[in-house]
Design an enzyme around this catalytic site. Sequence first.
Site, PDB file in Angstrom:
ATOM      1  N   ARG A 114       0.818  -1.240   0.000  1.00  0.00           N
ATOM      2  CA  ARG A 114       0.000   0.000   0.000  1.00  0.00           C
ATOM      3  C   ARG A 114       0.840   1.272   0.000  1.00  0.00           C
ATOM      4  NH1 ARG A 114      -3.534  -3.138   3.285  1.00  0.00           N
ATOM      5  NH2 ARG A 114      -5.273  -3.817   2.001  1.00  0.00           N
ATOM      6  N   LYS A 136       2.790  11.707 -11.669  1.00  0.00           N
ATOM      7  CA  LYS A 136       2.148  10.604 -12.397  1.00  0.00           C
ATOM      8  C   LYS A 136       3.063   9.389 -12.390  1.00  0.00           C
ATOM      9  CE  LYS A 136      -0.626  13.152 -15.819  1.00  0.00           C
ATOM     10  NZ  LYS A 136      -0.765  13.466 -17.257  1.00  0.00           N
ATOM     11  N   GLU A 178      10.293  18.747 -25.411  1.00  0.00           N
ATOM     12  CA  GLU A 178       9.415  19.146 -24.292  1.00  0.00           C
ATOM     13  C   GLU A 178       9.813  20.531 -23.780  1.00  0.00           C
ATOM     14  OE1 GLU A 178       6.788  17.473 -23.583  1.00  0.00           O
ATOM     15  OE2 GLU A 178       7.178  15.376 -24.101  1.00  0.00           O
ATOM     16  N   LYS A 214       6.637  23.610 -15.736  1.00  0.00           N
ATOM     17  CA  LYS A 214       5.729  22.461 -15.562  1.00  0.00           C
ATOM     18  C   LYS A 214       5.185  22.460 -14.132  1.00  0.00           C
ATOM     19  CE  LYS A 214       4.603  17.718 -16.127  1.00  0.00           C
ATOM     20  NZ  LYS A 214       4.908  16.352 -16.438  1.00  0.00           N
ATOM     21  N   GLU A 224      -5.334  17.639 -13.860  1.00  0.00           N
ATOM     22  CA  GLU A 224      -5.625  17.873 -15.276  1.00  0.00           C
ATOM     23  C   GLU A 224      -7.092  18.158 -15.577  1.00  0.00           C
ATOM     24  OE1 GLU A 224      -2.967  15.351 -17.451  1.00  0.00           O
ATOM     25  OE2 GLU A 224      -4.010  15.749 -19.328  1.00  0.00           O
ATOM     26  N   ARG A 228      -3.686  22.279 -16.758  1.00  0.00           N
ATOM     27  CA  ARG A 228      -2.650  21.282 -17.052  1.00  0.00           C
ATOM     28  C   ARG A 228      -2.753  20.769 -18.493  1.00  0.00           C
ATOM     29  NH1 ARG A 228      -0.399  16.558 -12.948  1.00  0.00           N
ATOM     30  NH2 ARG A 228       1.100  15.697 -14.398  1.00  0.00           N
ATOM     31  N   ASN A 232      -0.439  19.413 -23.080  1.00  0.00           N
ATOM     32  CA  ASN A 232      -0.693  18.476 -24.190  1.00  0.00           C
ATOM     33  C   ASN A 232      -0.512  19.126 -25.547  1.00  0.00           C
ATOM     34  OD1 ASN A 232      -1.360  16.399 -22.441  1.00  0.00           O
ATOM     35  ND2 ASN A 232      -3.476  17.132 -22.277  1.00  0.00           N
ATOM     36  N   HIS A 235       0.623  17.208 -28.613  1.00  0.00           N
ATOM     37  CA  HIS A 235       0.553  15.786 -28.277  1.00  0.00           C
ATOM     38  C   HIS A 235      -0.652  15.073 -28.886  1.00  0.00           C
ATOM     39  CE1 HIS A 235       3.785  16.738 -25.566  1.00  0.00           C
ATOM     40  NE2 HIS A 235       3.860  15.493 -25.137  1.00  0.00           N
ATOM     41  N   HIS A 239       1.042  12.252 -30.584  1.00  0.00           N
ATOM     42  CA  HIS A 239       0.861  10.879 -30.081  1.00  0.00           C
ATOM     43  C   HIS A 239       0.354   9.958 -31.172  1.00  0.00           C
ATOM     44  CE1 HIS A 239       0.671  11.505 -25.448  1.00  0.00           C
ATOM     45  NE2 HIS A 239       1.813  10.970 -25.809  1.00  0.00           N
ATOM     46  N   HIS A 255       9.515   9.945 -29.118  1.00  0.00           N
ATOM     47  CA  HIS A 255       8.406  10.775 -28.629  1.00  0.00           C
ATOM     48  C   HIS A 255       8.625  12.240 -29.025  1.00  0.00           C
ATOM     49  CE1 HIS A 255       5.179  12.161 -26.082  1.00  0.00           C
ATOM     50  NE2 HIS A 255       6.008  12.998 -25.464  1.00  0.00           N
TER      51      HIS A 255
HETATM   52  N1  LIG Z   1       5.225  10.661 -15.433  1.00  0.00           N
HETATM   53  C1  LIG Z   1       5.181  11.612 -16.326  1.00  0.00           C
HETATM   54  O1  LIG Z   1       4.658  12.692 -16.103  1.00  0.00           O
HETATM   55  C2  LIG Z   1       5.828  11.389 -17.665  1.00  0.00           C
HETATM   56  C3  LIG Z   1       6.073  12.461 -18.516  1.00  0.00           C
HETATM   57  C4  LIG Z   1       6.716  12.236 -19.723  1.00  0.00           C
HETATM   58  C5  LIG Z   1       7.080  10.942 -20.076  1.00  0.00           C
HETATM   59  N2  LIG Z   1       6.820   9.917 -19.237  1.00  0.00           N
HETATM   60  C6  LIG Z   1       7.212   8.533 -19.588  1.00  0.00           C
HETATM   61  O2  LIG Z   1       8.626   8.511 -19.751  1.00  0.00           O
HETATM   62  C7  LIG Z   1       8.947   7.437 -20.620  1.00  0.00           C
HETATM   63  C8  LIG Z   1      10.036   7.889 -21.578  1.00  0.00           C
HETATM   64  O3  LIG Z   1      11.137   8.303 -20.833  1.00  0.00           O
HETATM   65  P1  LIG Z   1      12.597   8.437 -21.466  1.00  0.00           P
HETATM   66  O4  LIG Z   1      12.528   9.177 -22.733  1.00  0.00           O
HETATM   67  O5  LIG Z   1      13.461   8.919 -20.385  1.00  0.00           O
HETATM   68  O6  LIG Z   1      12.915   6.940 -21.924  1.00  0.00           O
HETATM   69  P2  LIG Z   1      13.689   5.711 -21.259  1.00  0.00           P
HETATM   70  O7  LIG Z   1      13.490   5.639 -19.805  1.00  0.00           O
HETATM   71  O8  LIG Z   1      13.292   4.531 -22.066  1.00  0.00           O
HETATM   72  O9  LIG Z   1      15.231   6.057 -21.550  1.00  0.00           O
HETATM   73  C9  LIG Z   1      15.712   6.078 -22.881  1.00  0.00           C
HETATM   74  C10 LIG Z   1      16.974   5.250 -23.030  1.00  0.00           C
HETATM   75  O10 LIG Z   1      18.076   5.952 -22.471  1.00  0.00           O
HETATM   76  C11 LIG Z   1      18.802   5.113 -21.567  1.00  0.00           C
HETATM   77  N3  LIG Z   1      19.391   6.003 -20.585  1.00  0.00           N
HETATM   78  C12 LIG Z   1      18.794   6.595 -19.525  1.00  0.00           C
HETATM   79  N4  LIG Z   1      19.627   7.464 -18.939  1.00  0.00           N
HETATM   80  C13 LIG Z   1      20.795   7.413 -19.622  1.00  0.00           C
HETATM   81  C14 LIG Z   1      22.019   8.105 -19.505  1.00  0.00           C
HETATM   82  N5  LIG Z   1      22.212   9.042 -18.594  1.00  0.00           N
HETATM   83  N6  LIG Z   1      23.010   7.796 -20.399  1.00  0.00           N
HETATM   84  C15 LIG Z   1      22.818   6.878 -21.371  1.00  0.00           C
HETATM   85  N7  LIG Z   1      21.663   6.203 -21.541  1.00  0.00           N
HETATM   86  C16 LIG Z   1      20.667   6.476 -20.675  1.00  0.00           C
HETATM   87  C17 LIG Z   1      17.765   4.150 -21.044  1.00  0.00           C
HETATM   88  O11 LIG Z   1      18.364   2.977 -20.553  1.00  0.00           O
HETATM   89  C18 LIG Z   1      16.929   3.898 -22.302  1.00  0.00           C
HETATM   90  O12 LIG Z   1      17.555   2.929 -23.103  1.00  0.00           O
HETATM   91  C19 LIG Z   1       7.677   7.000 -21.297  1.00  0.00           C
HETATM   92  O13 LIG Z   1       7.268   5.770 -20.761  1.00  0.00           O
HETATM   93  C20 LIG Z   1       6.675   8.084 -20.917  1.00  0.00           C
HETATM   94  O14 LIG Z   1       5.354   7.597 -20.812  1.00  0.00           O
HETATM   95  C21 LIG Z   1       6.222  10.115 -18.045  1.00  0.00           C
HETATM   96 ZN   LIG Z   2       5.447  14.507 -24.127  1.00  0.00          ZN
END
Ligand SMILES: NC(=O)c1ccc[n+]([C@@H]2O[C@H](COP(=O)([O-])OP(=O)(O)OC[C@H]3O[C@@H](n4cnc5c(N)ncnc54)[C@H](O)[C@@H]3O)[C@@H](O)[C@H]2O)c1
Ligand SMILES: [Zn+2]
Length: 352
Positions: A114, A136, A178, A214, A224, A228, A232, A235, A239, A255
């Site tokens: 929990r 999130k 972003e 942000k 949202e 908020r 988007n 997006h 998306h 992305h």
């Molecule tokens: N919670 C939120 O508000 C929110 C907002 C935007 C995106 N997201 C989520 O984030 C995800 C995408 O995140 P991302 O773009 O960071 O992708 P990711 O976590 O897949 O990282 C991208 C790649 O970079 C590698 N990597 C990470 N840090 C590194 C570093 N310092 N040096 C070398 N390689 C490194 C990772 O191993 C991976 O292969 C999606 O799932 C998306 O839905 C969440």
């Molecule tokens: Zn985005």
Amino acid sequence: MEPLTSAGHTLYFESSLAALKTLLESNKYSKVFVLADEHTSEICLPLFQSLLDDFWEFDLIETSAGEENKNIDFCIGIWKTLLDFEADRKSLMINLGGGVVTDMGGFIASTYKRGIDFINVPTTLLSQVDASVGGKTGIDIDNVKNMVGTFTLPQMVFIETAFLKTLPQRELLSGFAEMIKHGLIYDKPYYEKLKESNYLTPSAQDIYRSVEIKNEVVTIDPHEKNLRKILNFGHTIGHAIEGYSLVNDKNPLTHGEAIAIGFVCEAALSIKNSTLTKEELNDISGYILSLYPKYHIKKESFDTLLELMQSDKKNEDGNILFSLLESTGKCTFNCRVSTADILSSLDYYNSL
Ligand SMILES: NC(=O)c1ccc[n+]([C@@H]2O[C@H](COP(=O)([O-])OP(=O)(O)OC[C@H]3O[C@@H](n4cnc5c(N)ncnc54)[C@H](O)[C@@H]3O)[C@@H](O)[C@H]2O)c1
Ligand SMILES: [Zn+2]
């Protein structure tokens, strides 16, 4: 750099891990776990440990890298590992990685017994400027993104630009989109400043400004309901193009590449359906095309793209709702536009 407060937790910037040291030394936690993916455990963990002077004990839980692993099977595996390691409710989880690790790690921590405390250490540009704020957490189900999740705040977030030195260029460019969005929707001078900067070496000040924007937006509207939604921008179309590309292209768009196309199309929509001027649209299109590779949106994909936009979970009563620019630096939301306008915005992008 001054820490930022976000809904009761704190975001620390640039070598301010002293606060984490203090927390770890406080004996508040029975055990510390670090969740990392196969890349960040190798590349980022040594740096993270050195920043903390290697003094603390933890158990490492490693997961596979990539969005396809942000799923319930990995969560079950990690929940079981936590049980095997006798993690109790006083355990702490540190999520060290990109958005995949921080989203999934946050979800696992917010539901294990929990809920246990967690800390996010985002290591990609995208996760630093976007996923780091807003609380999130979530995972994908059958490739539907972020189907299951919670709004849960981490205890702390640490944003350290030193991690970005090892990040591939394409990932930097993805996160940079972003940052451009933050300027476009909220702060024209910041957008103009980004235009003069180099995405390969994003400055700590610019990352800070993005997080600040942000944070301001999600603090006003955490769930949202209204403001908020401006986050988007780009997006709705972005998306859809990202989803289409994932299934149909050999080398799918990131992305950031997809939402950058979305910025151009939705800026085009903003001329007709809001108050953005043609000059502003030209400026945005020119800047995006100077940074991001041109992509051809195939005519035969238009129907699929519309269907994907229809299924966007942010729609209400079956209407596709857009966040549109009133001017560079100012955004409005809940805008309905005609299908014909959406299609001509795709044509506009293709015509550039
Ligand atoms: N919670 C939120 O508000 C929110 C907002 C935007 C995106 N997201 C989520 O984030 C995800 C995408 O995140 P991302 O773009 O960071 O992708 P990711 O976590 O897949 O990282 C991208 C790649 O970079 C590698 N990597 C990470 N840090 C590194 C570093 N310092 N040096 C070398 N390689 C490194 C990772 O191993 C991976 O292969 C999606 O799932 C998306 O839905 C969440
Ligand atoms: Zn985005």
